[in-house]
Design an enzyme around this catalytic site. Structure first.
Site, short mmCIF file in Angstrom:
data_model
loop_
_atom_site.label_atom_id
_atom_site.label_comp_id
_atom_site.label_asym_id
_atom_site.label_seq_id
_atom_site.Cartn_x
_atom_site.Cartn_y
_atom_site.Cartn_z
N SER A 182 1.30 -1.40 -0.10
CA SER A 182 -0.11 0.00 0.45
C SER A 182 0.72 1.22 -0.40
CB SER A 182 -0.67 -0.08 0.88
OG SER A 182 -0.50 0.06 2.11
N GLU A 225 1.34 5.32 0.89
CA GLU A 225 0.47 6.76 1.77
C GLU A 225 1.23 8.10 0.56
OE1 GLU A 225 0.29 6.75 5.34
OE2 GLU A 225 1.56 8.98 5.63
P1 FAD Z 1 -4.05 6.62 19.90
O1 FAD Z 1 -4.14 5.10 19.71
O2 FAD Z 1 -5.45 7.67 20.36
O3 FAD Z 1 -3.27 6.67 21.15
C1 FAD Z 1 -2.33 7.96 20.90
C2 FAD Z 1 -1.93 7.95 22.91
O4 FAD Z 1 -2.24 7.77 23.08
C3 FAD Z 1 -1.17 6.54 22.69
O5 FAD Z 1 0.13 6.64 23.78
C4 FAD Z 1 -2.26 5.81 23.60
O6 FAD Z 1 -1.52 4.68 24.63
C5 FAD Z 1 -2.70 6.91 24.27
N1 FAD Z 1 -3.88 6.91 24.98
C6 FAD Z 1 -5.61 6.46 23.84
N2 FAD Z 1 -6.94 6.38 24.30
C7 FAD Z 1 -5.80 6.26 25.69
C8 FAD Z 1 -7.02 5.77 26.93
N3 FAD Z 1 -8.37 5.51 27.16
N4 FAD Z 1 -6.56 6.24 28.41
C9 FAD Z 1 -4.73 6.69 28.56
N5 FAD Z 1 -3.59 6.58 27.12
C10 FAD Z 1 -5.08 6.15 26.19
N6 FAD Z 1 -1.94 12.55 11.96
C11 FAD Z 1 -3.09 12.59 11.10
O7 FAD Z 1 -3.03 14.37 11.52
N7 FAD Z 1 -3.00 12.71 9.83
C12 FAD Z 1 -3.38 11.43 9.38
O8 FAD Z 1 -3.08 11.34 8.21
C13 FAD Z 1 -1.96 9.90 9.71
N8 FAD Z 1 -1.61 9.50 9.21
C14 FAD Z 1 -0.69 8.38 9.86
C15 FAD Z 1 -0.70 7.23 9.19
C16 FAD Z 1 0.06 6.44 9.77
C17 FAD Z 1 0.33 4.74 9.41
C18 FAD Z 1 0.72 6.76 11.54
C19 FAD Z 1 1.40 5.78 12.28
C20 FAD Z 1 0.25 7.72 12.08
C21 FAD Z 1 -0.33 8.44 11.44
N9 FAD Z 1 -0.60 9.93 11.63
C22 FAD Z 1 -2.18 10.48 11.08
C23 FAD Z 1 -0.19 10.13 13.06
C24 FAD Z 1 -0.80 9.80 15.00
O9 FAD Z 1 -2.32 10.95 14.60
C25 FAD Z 1 -0.28 10.01 15.77
O10 FAD Z 1 1.06 9.49 16.06
C26 FAD Z 1 -1.22 10.47 16.85
O11 FAD Z 1 -0.38 11.17 18.06
C27 FAD Z 1 -1.66 9.34 17.05
O12 FAD Z 1 -2.75 9.27 16.81
P2 FAD Z 1 -3.50 6.96 17.22
O13 FAD Z 1 -4.46 7.06 16.45
O14 FAD Z 1 -2.28 6.54 17.25
O15 FAD Z 1 -3.83 7.77 18.61
#
Ligand code: FAD
Length: 297
Positions: free
Chosen positions: A22, A24
């Protein structure tokens, strides 16, 4: 000397039905960037990727452009397109509306992310009072709307905001339990980090694919900046390889190709068959890497 059987197994990788690629992209800002975007899509489409994904500006800043690009990728090239989506600074209703917009455009794949505050990942994340709390919550919301293929993020070096490894892996599990189909990793440059992460996740009972996110180093300076902002480390050996090449683009490009080739072939030898490439809207290095993995146009 590389064992002949090993080389043969690499060469026939293209025939392996389990090899999945894939790519990006980010939504282009200018006409010139858009031209390069479509040129790269056209070059990579014949590699039959599982999907081509387009990122989403954290605060929804690219909302229209992301939708326009994914809709057109699908209609113009026939390649399945995935739209990224974050929940920063938006209510649940607003995010749900974007999901319905993807649905209406025939985009059935979403990369679901929490996103970061505008100040960057170093700052604490405060969800919108009426918004999704995190990526797991977002995945559950998307599932309520429709039957999407959902990817989520994973962090071979641990997300900078996870208290410890257990918290990090628990969070990955929550996202998959909420209905995500696979995880795609943040960029990493030490395969050992990825393999250790895979082991941690498997030990914790995660069975979904965790696809390595491969970042070819088109510009070491630029990628080092990205890595620092997202908490990925640059090993000393990697920095040494690029040291002094700032004004030597030809050698830089050759080193970048060698580094990325080494990374993907090592992973292939470890049995990895799914790869996600961060293209930065460029095709040439990714075309070469796909070829090394056995996939040709
Ligand atoms: P989550 O999975 O929600 O986690 C974030 C943090 O919060 C983790 O440390 C987790 O342990 C903690 N956490 C979550 N829930 C809880 C809870 N209930 N209690 C305590 N701690 C908790 N960013 C963009 O802005 N746009 C994009 O298009 C984009 N694409 C991406 C694509 C990929 C493949 C990757 C790896 C990252 C991308 N990102 C993008 C970056 C991403 O938004 C950041 O890394 C962000 O900091 C975390 O997103 P997440 O979805 O992993 O968050």
């Amino acid at each position: 000397m590389l064992d002949d059987n090993l080389r043969a197994s690499r060469l026939t990788a293209g025939q392996r039905p389990d090899l999945q690629l894939s790519f990006e992209f980010f939504p282009p800002k200018t006409d010139a960037m858009e031209e390069r975007f479509w040129e790269s899509i056209q070059k990579l489409a014949p590699l039959h990727p599982r999907f081509v994904s387009v990122t989403y500006g954290a605060g929804g800043s690219t909302r229209e452009r992301t939708l326009r690009m994914v809709s057109r990728i699908k209609s113009d090239t026939g390649v399945p397109a995935a739209a990224h989506l974050t929940c920063v600074g938006a209510t649940r209703d607003e995010v749900d509306e974007v999901v319905r917009g993807y649905q209406a455009a025939g985009v059935s794949r979403i990369v679901a992310l929490r996103g970061d505050p505008p100040e960057g990942v170093g700052q604490p994340f405060t969800p919108h009072p009426e918004g999704y709390q995190n990526a797991a919550d977002l995945v559950a919301g998307i599932r309520r709307i429709g039957d999407f293929d959902i990817s989520v993020a994973a962090y071979p070096e641990k997300h900078p905001q996870s208290a410890d490894w257990d918290a990090d892996i628990d969070n990955l599990k929550r996202k998959l339990d909420a209905g995500a189909d696979r995880a795609i990793t943040q960029m990493f440059f030490s395969n050992a980090d990825y393999l250790r992460y895979l082991e941690r996740a498997r030990r914790a009972g995660v069975t979904a694919p965790i696809v390595p996110g491969i970042q070819p180093i088109h510009s070491f300076k630029q990628i080092s900046g990205f890595a620092a902002r997202c908490g990925a480390s640059i090993p000393a050996w990697l920095a040494e390889r690029f040291e002094g090449l700032e004004d030597d683009p030809e050698t830089h490009a050759l080193v970048a190709a060698a580094v990325a080739a080494e990374q993907v072939t090592e992973l292939l030898d470890e049995g990895v068959t799914e790869f996600h490439f961060y293209t930065l809207n460029r095709s040439n290095l990714v075309l070469a890497l796909a070829r090394l993995l056995g996939r040709r146009p």
